[in-house]
Design an enzyme around this catalytic site. Structure first.
Site, PDB file in Angstrom:
ATOM      1  N   THR A 174      28.986  32.545  34.293  1.00 50.38           N
ATOM      2  CA  THR A 174      30.236  32.624  33.540  1.00 50.38           C
ATOM      3  C   THR A 174      30.028  31.997  32.163  1.00 50.38           C
ATOM      4  O   THR A 174      29.204  31.091  32.016  1.00 50.38           O
ATOM      5  CB  THR A 174      31.305  31.842  34.336  1.00 50.38           C
ATOM      6  N   ARG A 202      39.697  39.597  44.376  1.00 53.04           N
ATOM      7  CA  ARG A 202      39.545  38.124  44.324  1.00 53.04           C
ATOM      8  C   ARG A 202      39.625  37.648  42.880  1.00 53.04           C
ATOM      9  O   ARG A 202      39.005  38.200  41.985  1.00 53.04           O
ATOM     10  CB  ARG A 202      38.189  37.754  44.926  1.00 53.04           C
ATOM     11  N   VAL A 203      40.412  36.616  42.664  1.00 54.17           N
ATOM     12  CA  VAL A 203      40.462  35.979  41.348  1.00 54.17           C
ATOM     13  C   VAL A 203      40.022  34.535  41.533  1.00 54.17           C
ATOM     14  O   VAL A 203      40.537  33.835  42.406  1.00 54.17           O
ATOM     15  CB  VAL A 203      41.885  36.030  40.754  1.00 54.17           C
ATOM     16  N   ASP A 205      38.653  30.817  39.401  1.00 51.95           N
ATOM     17  CA  ASP A 205      39.274  29.835  38.506  1.00 51.95           C
ATOM     18  C   ASP A 205      39.371  30.310  37.062  1.00 51.95           C
ATOM     19  O   ASP A 205      40.267  29.882  36.315  1.00 51.95           O
ATOM     20  CB  ASP A 205      38.447  28.535  38.509  1.00 51.95           C
ATOM     21  N   THR A 225      32.947  26.059  34.830  1.00 50.46           N
ATOM     22  CA  THR A 225      32.157  27.095  35.502  1.00 50.46           C
ATOM     23  C   THR A 225      31.693  26.561  36.847  1.00 50.46           C
ATOM     24  O   THR A 225      31.625  25.347  37.039  1.00 50.46           O
ATOM     25  CB  THR A 225      30.950  27.515  34.635  1.00 50.46           C
ATOM     26  N   GLY A 226      31.383  27.469  37.762  1.00 46.93           N
ATOM     27  CA  GLY A 226      30.904  27.035  39.071  1.00 46.93           C
ATOM     28  C   GLY A 226      31.657  27.740  40.188  1.00 46.93           C
ATOM     29  O   GLY A 226      32.173  28.849  39.995  1.00 46.93           O
ATOM     30  N   GLY A 228      34.412  28.869  41.985  1.00 47.62           N
ATOM     31  CA  GLY A 228      35.789  28.983  41.541  1.00 47.62           C
ATOM     32  C   GLY A 228      36.820  28.453  42.508  1.00 47.62           C
ATOM     33  O   GLY A 228      37.807  27.826  42.116  1.00 47.62           O
TER      34      GLY A 228
HETATM   35  N1  ASP Z   1      33.863  30.130  38.260  1.00 42.13           N
HETATM   36  C1  ASP Z   1      33.541  31.523  38.343  1.00 42.13           C
HETATM   37  C2  ASP Z   1      34.292  32.132  39.497  1.00 42.13           C
HETATM   38  O1  ASP Z   1      34.354  31.519  40.534  1.00 42.13           O
HETATM   39  C3  ASP Z   1      32.083  31.773  38.511  1.00 42.13           C
HETATM   40  C4  ASP Z   1      31.223  31.087  37.480  1.00 42.13           C
HETATM   41  O2  ASP Z   1      31.594  30.082  36.927  1.00 42.13           O
HETATM   42  O3  ASP Z   1      30.143  31.607  37.229  1.00 42.13           O
HETATM   43  O4  ASP Z   1      34.752  33.240  39.362  1.00 42.13           O
END
Ligand code: ASP
Length: 306
Positions: A174, A202-203, A205, A225-226, A228
């Protein structure tokens, strides 16, 4: 302080988790390019809002990252993109989720913020709105990379695969940007293809205010990021901004990530700029890729969790 003379600040991230060695150079290059291009514009008077949109646009175009071109495929082999943008001067916010045929969801999010009475549009409605705003539709193939097609083929029937730890292969790439402009305004933006093999609809964060990003001139601005589902539960970006009431930017980022780990066993990373222009960044994933304009040079880094 005379806010008109504030030294602008810009920090961007390109996701967190395990970034495979053969993809590190592309991550560093993409992030460096974004800061290299956008920071001089900020210095010449570009607003923070324009800066975060531009930086994220560049990263959406770069197939290295899981945003715009290069996004992960969901469980039925489709791309669904989410993005948000926020203006710290008035707390205006715009977001889209589940859009499929556009290279720049963050720019659609900005139009939602500026051209509608709403904050957040999803799916077909968001696409219809994007068409009305004359965003060019692209074919799914233009967003899909060979890397993601192959990865999807590998994981689509893997019974051991879980979206709770979706990132073992690679970076969870992300993208996000946070800026402070010379007028003292802060802004933040985040854009993503979400997680691999996510259920359609799916949504995570990224497009959710306070989770994927937050900006408030009175405190600071952050982008996350991470994983979600865990970031959502602690509203990581808002939590980081709130920590700025009692901590400097680096400590705020670290405390927010600690809370993510302790409270929900979450995994992620966050970048932040405080309203006095200090940078903070922290993650509890194995790595996080980010870049920022330090005093007179760009610092670009894939930092390892220790
Ligand atoms: N946070 C994002 C999600 O869960 C994924 C990401 O940060 O790469 O959609």
């Amino acid at each position: 302080m005379d806010v008109k003379s504030m030294n602008p600040k810009l920090i961007v991230h390109g996701g967190a988790w395990n970034i495979p060695e053969n993809e590190c150079a592309a991550h560093l290059e993409g992030l460096q390019k974004a800061v290299d291009h956008v920071y001089p514009l900020l210095r010449s008077g570009l607003t923070a809002l324009d800066a975060v949109e531009k930086a994220v646009n560049m990263l959406e175009l770069d197939p290295t990252f899981d945003a715009g071109r290069g996004a992960f495929l969901n469980a039925v082999g489709e791309i669904e993109l989410d993005a948000m943008i926020m203006d710290g001067s008035n707390l205006d916010y715009g977001a889209v989720a589940g859009v499929q045929n556009y290279l720049h969801p963050v720019s659609i999010a900005r139009k939602v913020m500026e051209r509608t009475e709403h904050c957040f549009l999803i799916g077909n409605g968001a696409q219809r709105f994007a068409d009305r705003m004359e965003f060019v539709q692209v074919k799914p193939e233009e967003l899909l990379t060979e890397r993601e097609r192959e990865y999807y083929e590998r994981i689509k029937h893997d019974p051991g695969f879980t979206t709770r730890r979706p990132f073992d292969r690679s970076g969870c790439d992300t993208v996000g940007a946070v800026a402070l402009d010379q007028y003292g305004n802060l802004a933040a933006a985040t854009s993503t293809g979400g997680t691999p093999r996510k259920l359609p609809g799916r949504v995570g964060d990224s497009p959710i205010i306070g989770a994927g990003a937050y900006a408030d001139n009175l405190l600071g601005a952050a982008s996350a990021t991470g994983w979600g589902e865990s970031i959502l539960k602690v509203l990581l970006s808002k939590t980081t901004c709130d920590m700025l009431r009692t901590a400097n930017a680096m400590d705020a980022a670290e405390r927010a990530i600690e809370l993510l780990g302790e409270r929900v066993k979450g995994l992620g990373g966050v970048i932040v700029i405080s309203n006095n222009g200090d940078y903070g960044f922290a993650h509890n994933t194995p790595q996080m890729a980010f870049a920022y304009m330090a005093d007179d040079q760009i610092e670009v880094n894939i930092s390892a969790y220790s």
